[in-house]
Motif scaffolding. Structure first.
Motif, short mmCIF file in Angstrom:
data_model
loop_
_atom_site.label_atom_id
_atom_site.label_comp_id
_atom_site.label_asym_id
_atom_site.label_seq_id
_atom_site.Cartn_x
_atom_site.Cartn_y
_atom_site.Cartn_z
N ALA A 1 0.83 -1.21 0.00
CA ALA A 1 0.00 0.00 0.00
C ALA A 1 0.87 1.26 0.00
N ALA A 2 2.00 1.21 0.69
CA ALA A 2 2.90 2.36 0.72
C ALA A 2 3.51 2.62 -0.65
N GLU A 3 3.85 1.57 -1.39
CA GLU A 3 4.42 1.74 -2.73
C GLU A 3 3.37 2.27 -3.70
N ILE A 4 2.14 1.83 -3.57
CA ILE A 4 1.07 2.35 -4.41
C ILE A 4 0.90 3.85 -4.14
N THR A 5 1.00 4.22 -2.89
CA THR A 5 0.86 5.63 -2.52
C THR A 5 1.99 6.47 -3.09
N GLN A 6 3.18 5.88 -3.23
CA GLN A 6 4.28 6.60 -3.87
C GLN A 6 3.92 6.93 -5.32
N GLY A 7 3.22 6.01 -5.99
CA GLY A 7 2.75 6.28 -7.34
C GLY A 7 1.79 7.46 -7.37
N ILE A 8 0.89 7.52 -6.40
CA ILE A 8 -0.04 8.63 -6.29
C ILE A 8 0.72 9.94 -6.08
N ARG A 9 1.73 9.88 -5.25
CA ARG A 9 2.54 11.08 -4.98
C ARG A 9 3.20 11.60 -6.26
N VAL A 10 3.67 10.70 -7.12
CA VAL A 10 4.25 11.09 -8.40
C VAL A 10 3.22 11.84 -9.25
N LEU A 11 2.01 11.31 -9.32
CA LEU A 11 0.97 11.94 -10.13
C LEU A 11 0.60 13.33 -9.59
N VAL A 12 0.51 13.44 -8.30
CA VAL A 12 0.19 14.73 -7.68
C VAL A 12 1.27 15.74 -8.02
N ASN A 13 2.52 15.33 -7.96
CA ASN A 13 3.63 16.23 -8.31
C ASN A 13 3.54 16.69 -9.76
N ILE A 14 3.21 15.77 -10.65
CA ILE A 14 3.08 16.12 -12.07
C ILE A 14 1.99 17.17 -12.26
N ILE A 15 0.86 16.98 -11.61
CA ILE A 15 -0.24 17.93 -11.74
C ILE A 15 0.15 19.30 -11.20
N LEU A 16 0.79 19.32 -10.06
CA LEU A 16 1.17 20.60 -9.43
C LEU A 16 2.22 21.36 -10.24
N LYS A 17 3.03 20.63 -10.99
CA LYS A 17 4.08 21.28 -11.79
C LYS A 17 3.66 21.50 -13.25
N SER A 18 2.45 21.15 -13.59
CA SER A 18 2.04 21.12 -15.00
C SER A 18 1.70 22.49 -15.58
N GLU A 19 1.44 23.47 -14.73
CA GLU A 19 1.02 24.80 -15.20
C GLU A 19 -0.23 24.70 -16.08
N SER A 20 -1.05 23.70 -15.82
CA SER A 20 -2.24 23.49 -16.64
C SER A 20 -3.50 24.10 -16.04
N GLY A 21 -3.35 24.84 -14.94
CA GLY A 21 -4.49 25.52 -14.34
C GLY A 21 -4.72 26.88 -14.95
N PRO A 22 -5.73 27.59 -14.53
CA PRO A 22 -5.99 28.95 -15.04
C PRO A 22 -4.80 29.87 -14.82
N GLY A 23 -4.46 30.63 -15.84
CA GLY A 23 -3.34 31.56 -15.74
C GLY A 23 -1.99 30.90 -15.64
N GLY A 24 -1.89 29.64 -16.02
CA GLY A 24 -0.62 28.93 -15.94
C GLY A 24 -0.29 28.46 -14.53
N ASN A 25 -1.23 28.55 -13.64
CA ASN A 25 -1.01 28.06 -12.28
C ASN A 25 -1.34 26.57 -12.19
N SER A 26 -1.25 26.01 -11.00
CA SER A 26 -1.57 24.60 -10.81
C SER A 26 -3.08 24.40 -10.67
N PRO A 27 -3.62 23.35 -11.24
CA PRO A 27 -5.01 23.02 -10.94
C PRO A 27 -5.13 22.59 -9.48
N LYS A 28 -6.29 22.74 -8.93
CA LYS A 28 -6.54 22.16 -7.62
C LYS A 28 -6.72 20.65 -7.79
#
Length: 209
Positions: free
Chosen positions: A100-127
């Motif tokens: 379960a901890a390793e699966i959660t590491q995968g989730i953490r990777v995805l969250v990081n990608i979203i936060l760094k994607s600049e795909s939110g309004p105004g080039g910010n991060s989506p919520k």
């Protein structure tokens, strides 16, 4: 107009545990979410059967890897106000041998990608709304693949909650809202889909108010 990306696996695609077909659009949770929130929201349904968090599937190939498709998906739908991440069940398959901890590491990777994607309004991060999958119950047709996943599925909620707190994301443990079908022990029937849609709508309205 607010744009919401629903990024998940068969639980988002709407796999019907009874027939193996797709549940009707207004009866799967993103469709229920669309109906509840109304015309001021664009709901993008991005569910893929068998999608993992960050793992290539040795039987089905790299296209099941949620990390590989997430980046182009974010880019193609930007600007995105909110990404709902609802993954982890397929990582429980025996062939991945993940804790379960390793699966959660995968989730953490995805969250990081979203936060760094600049795909939110105004080039910010989506919520982000991070949703932990429902608990695996008694298995039938999928038993050989998920035999070791039943206990681990009950650990994911606590782990995902920690990730959400760490990154300032919203969080929902779906096991507190819905129960997997007793037909296959993994997927949701249409009643549970609608129930989940209503709960997610409550959270979304609070996030994007």
């Amino acid at each position: 107009m607010k744009t919401i990306l629903c990024y998940g696996d068969s639980l988002t695609w709407g796999y019907d545990p009874l027939t193996g077909n797709r549940i009707a659009i207004d009866k799967r949770w993103p469709g229920a979410l669309r109906q509840i929130l109304g015309h001021k929201y664009i709901i993008i349904e991005e569910g893929l059967n068998g999608r993992t968090t960050v793992w290539d599937d040795p039987l089905h190939g790299g296209y099941k890897n949620g990390k590989k498709y997430l980046i182009p998906c974010l880019a193609s739908h930007r600007p995105i106000d909110l990404v709902i991440v609802f993954l982890g069940t397929n990582d429980l398959k025996m062939r991945f041998s993940l804790s379960a901890a390793e699966i959660t590491q995968g989730i953490r990777v995805l969250v990081n990608i979203i936060l760094k994607s600049e795909s939110g309004p105004g080039g910010n991060s989506p919520k982000i709304l991070l949703v932990a999958p429902p608990h695996i119950t008694e298995l039938s047709s999928f038993a050989p693949e998920f035999e070791s996943g039943k206990i681990k599925s009950r650990q994911l909620g606590a782990y995902y909650s920690q990730v959400a707190e760490e990154y300032g994301c919203s969080f929902l443990d779906s096991s507190k809202v819905v129960v997997a079908s007793n037909i296959d022990g993994i997927h949701l029937d249409s009643v549970e889909h609608v129930k989940l849609g209503y709960k997610i709508a409550e959270i979304v309205e609070e996030i994007l108010k």
